[in-house]
Design an enzyme around this catalytic site. Sequence first.
Site, PDB file in Angstrom:
ATOM      1  N   ASP A   1      -6.658  -2.319   3.168  1.00 27.10           N
ATOM      2  CA  ASP A   1      -5.663  -3.309   2.756  1.00 27.10           C
ATOM      3  C   ASP A   1      -5.969  -4.708   3.270  1.00 27.10           C
ATOM      4  O   ASP A   1      -5.283  -5.655   2.929  1.00 27.10           O
ATOM      5  CB  ASP A   1      -4.273  -2.904   3.265  1.00 27.10           C
ATOM      6  CG  ASP A   1      -3.904  -1.508   2.829  1.00 27.10           C
ATOM      7  OD1 ASP A   1      -4.133  -1.202   1.651  1.00 27.10           O
ATOM      8  OD2 ASP A   1      -3.425  -0.727   3.663  1.00 27.10           O
TER       9      ASP A   1
ATOM     10  N   THR B   1      -2.382   1.527  -4.759  1.00 23.64           N
ATOM     11  CA  THR B   1      -2.836   2.671  -3.987  1.00 23.64           C
ATOM     12  C   THR B   1      -4.130   3.232  -4.555  1.00 23.64           C
ATOM     13  O   THR B   1      -4.461   3.007  -5.715  1.00 23.64           O
ATOM     14  CB  THR B   1      -1.757   3.769  -3.970  1.00 23.64           C
ATOM     15  OG1 THR B   1      -2.288   4.886  -3.286  1.00 23.64           O
ATOM     16  CG2 THR B   1      -1.351   4.159  -5.353  1.00 23.64           C
TER      17      THR B   1
ATOM     18  N   ASP C   1       0.862  -1.159   0.000  1.00 24.17           N
ATOM     19  CA  ASP C   1       0.000   0.000   0.000  1.00 24.17           C
ATOM     20  C   ASP C   1       0.911   1.224   0.000  1.00 24.17           C
ATOM     21  O   ASP C   1       2.088   1.117   0.328  1.00 24.17           O
ATOM     22  CB  ASP C   1      -0.838  -0.073   1.291  1.00 24.17           C
ATOM     23  CG  ASP C   1      -1.697   1.135   1.451  1.00 24.17           C
ATOM     24  OD1 ASP C   1      -2.253   1.564   0.432  1.00 24.17           O
ATOM     25  OD2 ASP C   1      -1.819   1.635   2.577  1.00 24.17           O
TER      26      ASP C   1
END
Lengths: 1189, 334
Positions: free
Chosen positions: A830, A688, A414
């Site tokens: 995530d 992202t 991430d």
Amino acid sequence: MDFSALRNLISRYCTGEENWVDSRTVYIGHREPPPGTEAYIPQRFPDNRIVSSKYTFWNFVPKNLFEQFRRVANFYFLIIFLVQLIIDTPTSPVTSGLPLFFVITVTAIKQGYEDWLRHKADNAVNQCPVHIIQHGKVVRKQSRKLRVGDVVLVKEDETFPSDLILLSTSRDDGTCFVTTASLDGESSHKTYYAVQDTKSFNTEKEVDMLRATIECEQPQPDLYKFVGRINIYQDRDEPIARPLGSENLLLRGATLKNTEFVYAVAIYTGMESKMALNYQSKSQKRSAVEKSMNAFLVVYLCILISKALINTTLKYVWQSNPNRDEPWYNGKTDHERQRHVMIRAFTDFLAFMVLFNYIIPVSMYVTVEMQKFLGSYFITWDDEMFDEELGEGALVNTSDLNEELGQVEYVFTDKTGTLTENNMEFIECCVDGHVYVPHAICNGQILSGSSGIDMIDSSPGPDGKEREELFFRALCLCHTVQVKEEETVDGIKRGIHQGKATSFYISSSPDEVALVEGMKRLGFTYLRLKDNHMEILNREDEVERFELLEVLNFDSVRRRMSVIVRSSSGHLYLFCKGADSSIFPRVISGKVDRVRARVEHNAVEGLRTLCVAYKALSQEEYHNMCQLLDSAKLALQDRDRKLAEAYDLIERDLVLLGATAVEDRLQEKAADTIESLHKAGMKVWVLTGDKMETAAATCYASKLFRRSTQILELTTKRTEEQSLHDVLFELGRTVLRQHDSLTHDTFSGLSSEFQDYGLIIDGATLSAVMKPAQDDSSGNYREIFLEICRNCSAVLCCRMAPLQKAQIVKLIKASKEHPITLAVGDGANDVSMILEAHVGIGIMGKEGRQAARNSDYAIPKFKHLKKMLLVHGHYYYIRIAELVQYFFYKNVCFIFPQFLYQFFCGFSQQPLYDTAYLTLYNISFTSLPILLYSLIEQHISMDILKRDPSLYRDIAKNCLLRWRIFIYWTFLGLFDSMVFFFGAYFLFDNTTFTSNGQIFGNWTFGTLVFTVLVFTVTLKLALDTHYWTWINHFVVWGSLLFYVVFSLLWGGVIWPFLNYQRMYYVFVQMLSSGPAWLGIGLLVIISLLPDVLKKVLCRALWPTSTERIQNAQKLYQSHRSEFTPLPLLNSSRLDFEAHNVNPRRSGHRSKELMYTHWRGSIGYCTFSSTLGPPGIGRMHRLVGLETSV
Amino acid sequence: MKNQQAANRPDNTAFTQQRLPAWQPMLSAHVVIPGFLLIGMAFIGIGVALYITSQNIQVLEADYTGTGQYTNCSECANMQTTPCICNVTFSLTTLFTAPVFLYYGLSNYYQNYRKYGVSRDDVQLWGDPTRSPADACAPYQYIDSKPIAPCGSIANSMFNDTFSLYQIINGTKKEVPLDGKGIAWWTDYNIKFRNPTQGSLQDAFNGTMKPVNWSKPAYELDLGDPNNNGFLNQDFLVWMRTAALPDFRKLYRRITGGDYALGLPPGDYVLQIEYNYAVKDFGRKKVVLSNVTWMGGKNEFLGIAYLVVGSLCIVMSVVMLVVYAKYKFADENA
């Protein structure tokens, strides 16, 4: 039948809520509503008992046994044990029963203890008192007696006993503050709201008067989702229906803060509460090593069965001669003679199985589990992974995957909070193209951006001034930030104004805090939210009050949020802020182009940008909006979709005000970590939600992309120009052309001759690529995409939805090489990817603990990933690889002589070794050294592993557990066992080897073989050990000594509990003969020689880079003691020591002087070459080369 | 806060940080080549010593099964006359140095048969002949519901050929004294096996039956020596230590005393055999005269193995030296 009930029904059906089965009706206080409204159907709900324990006192033994024997291995040993009990077998049932009993008991005790702890915890929870309102009075009850519909009183700092709907609070505005730290780890105070119509209730009496029902969905585990409706009956009128959302739902496990008391009604109790529903364990992940181990096991099982079959067959062939079947000296009983030949053959087969069953030892499972469990402590203990700021070190949530850390091929990370700090700092804002940069922290004075960027005239004119202030107010109002007051002393206002720490902002989104703080620095201070009025301190130190009418919360799909406020002058405004892509299409006026240019400029700089827009509303428009929102909020079904639609209608036709830029700094050493991961041969993907430019800038900053990297773009921008098909094929061609020209040396990624590719793809394009095949051509997209990805060293996926992150991971996981994937992230978005990847790593970040809780390992910072993978992962992998191979090896050595012996004892299943030896071989004689090895072996020192990440490539692709190596170990085992057996055979061949002429029997023969076996197997491990601490010495020599002492003792006493004394004095007699000693020494050395020879030759002829480094280390150490004065060496040595003393210091010096090693054309440079003058030159040249890469 | 942090912080010890001081040996050429050389030389030394010692051991073997090639014992092999006596003659040209041991050897005889090997009762043999024998002794457990002492297949199949050795001096036979003591393990004779202590041996065995194949009960095994009877008969003890392999030897007697304390002088000898034990159906039997040294009986395997391994080690060290010189050193000096 009342009319209202009918209408109720109709309205219900009209709003499409026929799916009524999935909801429940709760009667508050168990009072039925006024007659006729609806039939009172008491529903049965579970009580409020929390049961996290698995067993009860009565079912523990059967249930636990059942659970344990469901494991294949345990079941196998149970079968062997039963066979031994039933038929006449060569070894007593004790040999397999004892270890099995031991394993089962230990496991049962462990599980029983854990369950006892759970029982205790459950009892504590279930018996803690709760206050229930009954007939207008407060009654204390045990928590477990709480029922759905009870109204409870919760006081400050108490924990909610079940999931509750908030009715009223001690605060006038009907809010309460709650911390959900024990649920999701977020310690910030969250605000919950009481139902509007009941928030005025302040006493038990009032609450008791309430007649209402709550209709809500059946419990579901999502902590943040809840829809329901409360129907309040007043004066026999039609009920008033109010929507209930997650903002009304107090979750079990959360704690009440800053609020004196609340009244609330229980709706989900006990195991149905959201907390309990979230207990469900995650699916088990299994490591690649475990899979190889199981494959090897199957091979060994086949070997076992074929051994038994071969022996059974040969036995009957051999016995066809009656003199062999039953020679006169070995008569059979009548019973035996009469048995049918098939039954005899079958029992013989089983007997052989039992005789050879030790080839698959129980202890292997135990050892592997202990290794994993104990080994994982080294991660939690690691001081280098301890973070001072957080006060926490790494966490291990599952120890099953330790070795998988050494096998990672793809890293999905991430960006926000993982690569970057998630510590937002307001950098600038841009209003109508004028840039404002807050320089000074106080004074409320604007210092315009004079540092070389867009110069702006400080007086944009009266119109501009108004827009500017509107922009600042917009940012002060459009957020969900709370003000936390540390002490409510005299001057909160001044406290905030002067930037003292008496109060500070809290929000779930750090961006918002940064923005509000930035505004403070620009002169507009957000003070607080009071009575639904937001207070702002403007530049003139005047308090402005805005009534907060609606908050259109942020969500990741819309990527924007809005507020509707009424100013003190009565004007209505809608302020909206969000990502540029979600604002620009909705803007109808404003200086879009200038702002857009600025936004793009900032994005390239790696800043996070947000756009702000507004809309002035008329009273009428506001009314419409309210209606829209209310109807959406009231909906029970599809509320989210309806809300989204309403938001979409409301957030339209905006006027662009400006944009903000917030910097999210890279985490410490993020670039270094990424570089190391690259060198270690891992492919790093950044996933992202940010926009492409920002993300790409971060990628460059973190060295994911280098300047030499050729970027391939696969974005919506491109696919708008060309079709996806063409773009994909073009990229594919570019990459593949390169690929074809490469030699097949795929590991030489370090060399700079080859073009490095980086790919950027965005969410929209990705979903187009991933779309299931509609025609033949699109079916290939996935393949082409994967092909492109495979050849890119770095991939950036921007604009990703959380689920898309998981999809990407899944796609790579399922690609044809089945690479091992690792996902690292810090936020709730995530979690899906963390759960999907082979190894999920959570960063204990700012965005709560969810990622850390759902991960397999949690680390405080991204930089710790380096040590986690390169050091711990590497160690765990080589340790467990050796453990697995060695276990199979030592059991081949153990059992194969027994197999050979069958050829010399008429296939009569005569065991070669005594029962005690059979039982204890795996349990005690050879168990500890390998366990210890698998815990503390270090083939290369930690510092070198960290400094030379490419060593990680040496263990890639599960290479120590390849079939080739497995077969090598097996053949080594076969060779060794032949040596043991035939060595002893020839020693015993028709002679005596004592000086008194006496003869040894079969047990001496077995003991001789066994002694050689134990010594060989232990010494083989000793030869493999590269890291001899005092513990290794203690355990290795200790277990050999233990064997000797045990044998002396076992043979030295007539054991009254045994009905045979066959081992009596056998061991001592054997040791009393010289040739036995000579024979043992000889056989041990013969067994070890080939392995030593192979190692030495391989090391010299085809060394792996690991071995080169080991040599270099060795050479370096030996030279270090011999020479000192050379300055280069000297400095490097100092550095080396410094590194040892203070591992936290990374030091650029040491990096330059580290052992660089080069494959292929450049050759290899060890430290010896730095000793002479030419060597120094070469070293410099190499360093130069490296830095130019 | 400070305290909490300290509590969370892992112990910073060498062990927890995996930084224990350690010796890190490596199988590099510098260690292995000299190592191999040393091992090789040592092994060759030991090998030579063993081989020479083994060569000095004198062994005299004679197969007396009586089948196949005609020998003196061929008539006995058919088991027509009992007791059948046959002779094996041999002559020595040099002194057969003391200590000389007389062995009998059986081949293709599976004393390591699993069922055979367990067919005994160690508790009975520990001085309790009248107890009901272990089931493992079946089918030699009971006769007419009287326990067999000693029970089981091993005892039942005890070797019962007897040997006596004569030196022919001027046509007359001079008996060579054979010593039957100390042929079994000391621990077997003194501890592991016991005779019942109460009363005379015969009384103690009262109520038991002799094994089927035995001609005499256990308490009459050695009429010449009352201490060599019952479970403590040395021949019995030797037999009860089951052999590891199907071809085996067992010690029968030692030649220690009298005129032969220094060994058997050169001359003609005759070994007189009382042939009782039937093996012709499955194997052969032989008688062996051998002397021993510190390393036991004649066994060339050990010496040869040491020599072979030792020379292999030296060869390997040379090979490695070549390899290293060619690859490793070249690499380093480049």
